[in-house]
Design a protein around this motif. Structure first.
Motif, short mmCIF file in Angstrom:
data_model
loop_
_atom_site.label_atom_id
_atom_site.label_comp_id
_atom_site.label_asym_id
_atom_site.label_seq_id
_atom_site.Cartn_x
_atom_site.Cartn_y
_atom_site.Cartn_z
N ARG A 137 -3.96 2.98 -4.80
CA ARG A 137 -4.95 1.91 -4.67
C ARG A 137 -5.35 1.29 -6.00
N ALA B 129 0.81 -1.21 0.00
CA ALA B 129 0.00 0.00 0.00
C ALA B 129 0.85 1.27 0.00
N ASP C 8 -6.03 -0.80 3.78
CA ASP C 8 -7.31 -0.19 3.42
C ASP C 8 -8.33 -0.38 4.53
#
Length: 461
Positions: free
Chosen positions: A160, A155, A243
């Motif tokens: 994303r 990440a 996330d």
């Protein structure tokens, strides 16, 4: 034959808190999913349980883990991929896996050693293993044990839209720093009001100062993975970078945090090993008798020395009108325990290597435990109050939460005297408030459907 990518499954929608909402079904596309955990039994078990559930729903799942867990992954019905040597070790003998560890006494020095070499050194190896696996298995989501910090660069390195969704799974008490809690590791319950915030801020500043060398070490480990570790106390990035971060507990067993990020969600505890085929011991009928049943265990990891908690508990309760079940979690446990007690067990004690806890806990009046997170929450799911004595890993934090939640007593040591155990067990048996609160927490656990929540998130992220 695996399902096609266009297949859908229908599952009830789960609200973000994790409770079931059956108002409308959701169409969830089947996904490719990578799950991963540190190569330790207590980390692998919950991630393989999640893996098995996702696979049963039709998802394609690959578990990335320690080489000794290949067969366990097969039994879970998922494909296995091995961590590289730089990230693989044997949790059954950490001292052999990490030379120099045995020379350090338990306490701050050993904790610092473990943070560096058990958790941080593998980061670049874990990350490269994930990238290699993604190259040939382009997953839609990665579901990672929060201690696999090598998943965080996924990440940190890419936006994303250019990477799979990353879900972190908290399998120990939440390490998330907060203005409302003392720093993780001090085993201090919340102190309400401004007084508590002042205390917490002062303690966090002191922890940050003392932890500066470890912070620099962590930054170096992430730099070797080609990314920059976000600023902030240890424990913050593992929650804020994924996330979504899924803490395996309920609000009644975790300190409230008014400043927790939106990604931080409590989703309930995973079911225990329900249905595992374990033979019942010949004395099994006694657990349904008239005497109160007290179970004592040191779990599956910290059970090398049964003299820490199991033997003191047996000594404390030997002359009392209770049935004591010593669940040693090792094949030679009954024999070792008898030797510690002078060659034979007291008449009211039954010892076993392994017992089916899902069948034993409904008959249990008190569990004496060294504070394993999963085991304690399994007891609470059955409404069983506790006496906890733990000193290693995250166990003091678990014990502190037991007392804070009102479901038992924290002895604040890993090697209690028999007299202390006896007094605590007697108090928990005598005062109905502990059983009442444990049952209330059991009802709270029953409101949550963690497997459904994880499946919903995998499909929706």
């Amino acid at each position: 034959m695996p399902p096609t990518r266009s297949s859908v499954v229908y599952r009830p929608f789960l609200g973000w808190a994790g409770r079931t909402n059956r108002a409308r079904p959701q169409e969830l596309p089947l996904s490719r999913i990578i799950t991963t955990a540190l190569p330790a039994h207590g980390h692998v078990s919950p991630l393989l349980a999640i893996s098995a559930d996702l696979a049963a729903r039709g998802h394609e799942v690959v578990f990335l883990g320690g080489s000794r867990f290949a067969e366990a992954a097969g039994r879970a019905g998922v494909r296995f991929a091995a961590l590289p040597a730089g990230a693989d070790w044997d949790d059954r003998d950490l001292d052999a896996s990490f030379p120099g560890r045995a020379e350090l006494p338990p306490g701050p020095e050993r904790i610092a050693f473990d943070v560096k070499h058990v958790f941080l050194d593998p980061v670049p190896h874990q990350y490269r293993a994930l990238l290699g696996l993604l190259a040939e298995f382009p997953a839609d989501a990665v579901v990672a044990d929060a201690f696999v910090q090598g998943a965080l660069p996924l990440a940190l390195a890419r936006p994303r839209a250019e990477r799979p969704a990353l879900l972190g799974v908290g399998i120990t008490p939440a390490m998330l720093p907060s203005a409302d809690t003392a720093p993780f590791g001090l085993a201090l319950p919340p102190l309400p009001g401004e007084e508590g915030r002042i205390r917490n801020r002062s303690l966090q500043e002191e922890m940050d100062r003392r932890g500066e060398p470890l912070q620099r070490y962590a930054e170096k480990a992430f730099a070797e993975a080609g990314v920059r570790l976000p600023q902030g106390p240890r424990g913050l990035a593992q929650v804020t970078v994924p996330d979504v971060y899924l803490q395996l507990t309920v609000p009644g067993f975790e300190y409230p945090r008014s400043d927790a990020p939106a990604s931080y969600r409590l989703i309930g505890a995973l079911p225990g090993n329900v249905g595992e085929e374990q033979p019942l011991p010949e004395w099994w009928a006694e657990v349904s008798g008239e005497r109160p049943v007290v179970v004592v265990t040191q779990g599956t990891l910290a059970n090398d020395d049964l003299g820490e908690l199991v033997a003191p508990t047996v000594r404390a309760l030997a002359e009392r009108d209770v049935l004591v079940v010593a669940a040693t979690a090792r094949p030679d446990g009954p024999q070792v325990l008898a030797e510690l007690l002078g060659g034979r067990l007291p008449g009211n004690v039954r010892a076993a290597g392994y017992v089916p806890f899902d069948r034993l806990l409904p008959h249990t009046d008190v569990l004496v435990s060294n504070g394993g997170y999963g085991g304690v929450q399994t007891a609470l799911r059955y409404g069983v109050p506790l006496v906890v004595a733990g000193a290693s890993e995250d166990k003091p934090e678990v014990a502190a939460r037991v007392q804070w939640a009102g479901v038992g007593l924290d002895l604040r040591t890993g090697r209690p005297a028999p007299e202390a155990v006896g007094r605590a067990v007697e108090q928990v048996l005598a005062e109905g408030r502990f059983r009442e609160r444990a049952r209330a927490l059991g009802a709270e656990f029953a409101e949550y459907r963690p497997f459904d929540t994880i499946a919903e998130l995998v499909g929706s992220l």
